[in-house]
Design a protein around this motif. Structure first.
Motif: not given
Length: 399
Positions: A260-275
């Motif tokens: 799920a993260c790799t599908q979304q990551f390239d189009t995001t500006d900010i990523c916060i990985m709190s899981a």
């Protein structure tokens, strides 16, 4: 955009007061918390009972409630509100607002307010065009108040022209548009992970951890409140989002979350990985429930793919990546190593040794470390307050 907002709606003496019933319904439908304050004259045009029924709160009119002997504290009301809407705003009330005349509860609350104030005038054509009214409107705007322009149409006097209070739908549209375009993260896409992962042993059992997802959900809500379009990738949790501009993707295992993260990551500006992602997963997963047959039982484990490291390797220039480090020993050293090895911009460190920090709790205590190894330590706070601190650090990097 208005979900969870605390809104004071001031209603003045005008025939347009009948429109406030629809306005309250729309605000409540948007999941805002609405407190109506009426001027005494406004009660002649629409009853407090109508608006209290729609807002699900007692309508306030006077400083003192003779029935209960209680005092309506205008200072507390002004501090409570996230937004203040005065609609309809009569010529009389505009004059009082512009000149600081405080002779009723609504005006006392207005003068105590710390939040943005919107006003939607309603009056006859000649009153609206009078130089005194226009001067008062200009004054109010110079104070930072926000004019919701009146519409043109048939007026109560029978004249046709400008002076009609804006329709409730137009008021909502104006406010939400204004909020969305003036927030610091407006236009930013944010990816957030939250909760645990469950690594299956068989159809019944799994390897997991105690993460509740509270911290990640609080961060997602705060980012959304700041105008971001948020995608929240969560492991199994009972948590729910409070803000509407959040897209939730439910996952179970570390592999699911990675995909799920790799599908979304390239189009995001900010990523916060709190899981709290599992570091290991079973090599073999039984398709049937494993029966209790022997005195001992071993499970062979293999490493899961490091999601944070994977995203750090893919991170493009200008993208912001934030990680979390939950430690029990050598806390700061381990966090700094993680920051550097995984190409992070910020790392949020918390320790299970700190009282009030860790899984399942409603509070947390964190230290935020940046790429220059500058650290900011915070006292124990609610996770909503911690989320706000994290958000402010991210905003400082993003804008």
């Amino acid at each position: 955009m208005l979900k969870g907002k605390k809104i004071i709606l001031g209603v003045c003496g005008s025939i347009a007061a009948y429109k406030t019933a629809s306005l309250v319904r729309l605000l409540v439908k948007a999941e805002a918390e609405v407190q109506v304050i009426m001027t005494p004259d406004a009660t002649q045009f629409i009853t407090p009972l109508t608006l209290s029924t729609l807002s699900k709160k007692p309508v306030l009119v006077k400083y003192f409630d003779a029935d209960t002997g209680s005092w309506n504290n205008h200072v507390e009301l002004g501090l409570w509100a996230d937004l203040f809407i005065i609609a309809p705003a009569s010529a009389n009330t505009l004059a009082k607002m512009a000149n600081g005349q405080c002779d009723n509860l609504l005006m006392a609350t207005y003068l105590s307010a710390k939040c943005p104030v919107y006003f939607a005038p309603a009056m006859d054509l000649d009153m609206w065009r009078h130089p005194a009214t226009l001067n008062n409107v200009n004054k109010l705007q110079s104070y930072g108040n926000l004019l919701i322009q009146p519409g043109t149409g048939e007026l109560a006097s029978g004249l046709h022209g400008e002076g009609r209070m804006a329709e409730p739908e137009a008021i909502i549209d104006y406010i939400t548009s204004r909020i969305s375009t003036h927030l610091p993260l407006s236009g930013k896409k944010v990816l957030i992970t939250a909760g645990p992962t469950y690594e299956a042993i068989d159809p019944v059992r799994f390897i997991g951890n105690h993460s509740s997802g509270k911290m990640g959900f609080a961060i997602a809500d705060e980012m959304a409140k700041q105008g971001a379009t948020v995608t929240l990738v969560t492991g199994p949790t009972a948590q729910t989002s409070k803000q509407h501009n959040i897209t939730r993707i439910d996952t179970v295992s570390a592999a699911d979350m990675l995909e799920a993260c790799t599908q979304q990551f390239d189009t995001t500006d900010i990523c916060i990985m709190s899981a709290a992602v599992a570091d290991y997963t079973p090599v073999n997963v039984s398709t049937q429930k494993i029966k209790k047959q022997t005195d001992s039982f071993s499970i062979e484990l293999k490493k899961t793919t490091d999601i944070l490291k994977t995203l750090g390797q893919r991170k493009r220039a200008g993208q912001i990546l934030v990680g979390f480090a939950l430690e029990t020993q050598n806390e700061e050293q381990n966090a700094v190593e993680k920051l550097q090895k995984k190409n992070l911009d910020l790392i949020v460190l918390n320790s299970l040794n700190d009282k009030g920090a860790g899984f399942q709790l409603d509070t947390n205590k964190v230290t935020i470390i940046d790429r220059e190894l500058q650290k900011t330590s915070f006292d124990t706070k609610s996770k909503e307050q911690v989320a706000a601190d994290i958000c402010q650090k991210v905003i400082a990097l993003a804008v």
